[in-house]
Scaffold this motif. Structure first.
Motif, PDB file in Angstrom:
ATOM      1  N   TYR A  36     113.425  13.028  86.772  1.00 56.92           N
ATOM      2  CA  TYR A  36     114.350  13.258  87.889  1.00 56.92           C
ATOM      3  C   TYR A  36     114.794  11.933  88.507  1.00 56.92           C
ATOM      4  O   TYR A  36     115.963  11.758  88.842  1.00 56.92           O
ATOM      5  CB  TYR A  36     113.717  14.130  88.967  1.00 56.92           C
ATOM      6  N   LEU A  39     117.226  10.302  86.102  1.00 56.33           N
ATOM      7  CA  LEU A  39     118.510  10.994  86.164  1.00 56.33           C
ATOM      8  C   LEU A  39     119.278  10.616  87.424  1.00 56.33           C
ATOM      9  O   LEU A  39     120.491  10.378  87.379  1.00 56.33           O
ATOM     10  CB  LEU A  39     118.302  12.509  86.108  1.00 56.33           C
ATOM     11  N   SER A  43     122.670   8.543  87.294  1.00 56.19           N
ATOM     12  CA  SER A  43     123.857   9.243  87.808  1.00 56.19           C
ATOM     13  C   SER A  43     124.537   8.437  88.907  1.00 56.19           C
ATOM     14  O   SER A  43     125.771   8.319  88.930  1.00 56.19           O
ATOM     15  CB  SER A  43     123.478  10.627  88.332  1.00 56.19           C
ATOM     16  N   VAL A  65     126.961  17.596  85.986  1.00 55.37           N
ATOM     17  CA  VAL A  65     125.792  17.502  85.104  1.00 55.37           C
ATOM     18  C   VAL A  65     124.519  17.318  85.925  1.00 55.37           C
ATOM     19  O   VAL A  65     123.476  17.901  85.616  1.00 55.37           O
ATOM     20  CB  VAL A  65     125.966  16.357  84.080  1.00 55.37           C
ATOM     21  N   TYR A  66     124.598  16.529  86.983  1.00 54.99           N
ATOM     22  CA  TYR A  66     123.424  16.282  87.819  1.00 54.99           C
ATOM     23  C   TYR A  66     122.904  17.591  88.434  1.00 54.99           C
ATOM     24  O   TYR A  66     121.727  17.911  88.325  1.00 54.99           O
ATOM     25  CB  TYR A  66     123.782  15.271  88.914  1.00 54.99           C
ATOM     26  N   ALA A  68     123.801  20.699  87.567  1.00 53.45           N
ATOM     27  CA  ALA A  68     123.542  21.696  86.523  1.00 53.45           C
ATOM     28  C   ALA A  68     122.175  21.476  85.889  1.00 53.45           C
ATOM     29  O   ALA A  68     121.493  22.443  85.523  1.00 53.45           O
ATOM     30  CB  ALA A  68     124.634  21.648  85.468  1.00 53.45           C
ATOM     31  N   TYR A  69     121.753  20.224  85.767  1.00 51.85           N
ATOM     32  CA  TYR A  69     120.434  19.937  85.210  1.00 51.85           C
ATOM     33  C   TYR A  69     119.336  20.535  86.095  1.00 51.85           C
ATOM     34  O   TYR A  69     118.380  21.130  85.589  1.00 51.85           O
ATOM     35  CB  TYR A  69     120.231  18.431  85.056  1.00 51.85           C
ATOM     36  N   PHE A  70     119.460  20.391  87.400  1.00 56.68           N
ATOM     37  CA  PHE A  70     118.453  20.944  88.297  1.00 56.68           C
ATOM     38  C   PHE A  70     118.462  22.466  88.284  1.00 56.68           C
ATOM     39  O   PHE A  70     117.407  23.105  88.310  1.00 56.68           O
ATOM     40  CB  PHE A  70     118.638  20.409  89.718  1.00 56.68           C
ATOM     41  N   LEU A  72     119.438  24.292  85.754  1.00 58.03           N
ATOM     42  CA  LEU A  72     118.908  24.639  84.442  1.00 58.03           C
ATOM     43  C   LEU A  72     117.388  24.522  84.415  1.00 58.03           C
ATOM     44  O   LEU A  72     116.700  25.393  83.867  1.00 58.03           O
ATOM     45  CB  LEU A  72     119.533  23.733  83.388  1.00 58.03           C
ATOM     46  N   ASP A  73     116.854  23.495  85.025  1.00 57.18           N
ATOM     47  CA  ASP A  73     115.403  23.334  85.107  1.00 57.18           C
ATOM     48  C   ASP A  73     114.773  24.472  85.907  1.00 57.18           C
ATOM     49  O   ASP A  73     113.734  25.012  85.525  1.00 57.18           O
ATOM     50  CB  ASP A  73     115.062  21.981  85.729  1.00 57.18           C
ATOM     51  N   SER A 102     123.799  25.227  79.544  1.00 57.26           N
ATOM     52  CA  SER A 102     123.572  24.291  78.432  1.00 57.26           C
ATOM     53  C   SER A 102     124.854  24.058  77.649  1.00 57.26           C
ATOM     54  O   SER A 102     125.191  22.919  77.312  1.00 57.26           O
ATOM     55  CB  SER A 102     122.492  24.838  77.502  1.00 57.26           C
ATOM     56  N   ILE A 105     127.383  21.914  79.660  1.00 53.93           N
ATOM     57  CA  ILE A 105     127.008  20.496  79.674  1.00 53.93           C
ATOM     58  C   ILE A 105     127.339  19.855  78.333  1.00 53.93           C
ATOM     59  O   ILE A 105     127.889  18.751  78.274  1.00 53.93           O
ATOM     60  CB  ILE A 105     125.516  20.333  80.037  1.00 53.93           C
TER      61      ILE A 105
END
Length: 178
Positions: A36, A39, A43, A65-66, A68-70, A72-73, A102, A105
């Motif tokens: 994290y 990232l 970012s 993306v930043y 969406a990653y969180f 997604l996690d 996914s 992204i």
């Protein structure tokens, strides 16, 4: 001559968090925080460079993306906490969300790289992204078999009923030791 110990069961380390609870896993539990942090730093530096060059699409993409990653996690964490043999709307929604985030992204990265690559390279990247998105969709919606999931962690109970043809793990270990 080395001594051979009989009766000792040899086990392989399991990467399942429920199975490993020793102190050595404490350092492994810090790895997501480093991811994290990496990232966030990457970012912010990319957003700064894009801002200097007045590249607003890149800023929007990196912010997407930043976050969406969180999300997604969080979806993966919630999905892994659900019982594997449960068929609920929440599980289907999480699967759908994981596939959509996914894929979006991946398509975003393909679009960003396509701007400075040749046509053949851009098309090949899009083919790889489409293939990986279809594979992800196939795995989540067609190959989601709870029976194969439980085979990887034999210590957990799948239901109150026991399969009469299945041997207990201790009998299998005895057969392997002989």
């Amino acid at each position: 001559m080395p001594s051979i110990r009989r009766g000792r069961k040899q086990t392989l380390p399991i990467s399942c968090n429920k199975c490993n609870t020793g102190n050595k896993d404490f350092t492994l539990s810090l790895l997501p925080y480093f991811a994290y942090l990496n990232l966030t730093v990457s970012s912010m530096s990319t957003i700064y460079r894009a801002y200097i060059h007045n590249d607003m699409p890149m800023i929007v993409f990196i912010v997407y993306v930043y976050f969406a990653y969180f999300v997604l996690d969080h979806c993966f964490t919630a999905f892994n906490k659900l019982p594997p043999n449960e068929n609920s709307q929440k599980k289907e929604f999480l699967k759908f969300t994981i596939c959509v985030l996914s894929s979006s992204i991946l398509f975003g990265f393909a679009c960003q790289f396509a701007t400075f690559l040749s046509l053949a390279a851009s098309l090949s990247i899009f083919v790889v992204v489409i293939a990986s998105s279809l594979c992800l969709f196939y795995v989540h919606f067609f190959c989601d078999d709870p029976k194969t999931f439980r085979a990887s962690c034999p210590n957990e109970k799948t239901s109150g009923k026991r399969n009469k043809s299945a041997k207990p793990v201790s009998e299998i270990a005895l057969v392997i030791e002989k």
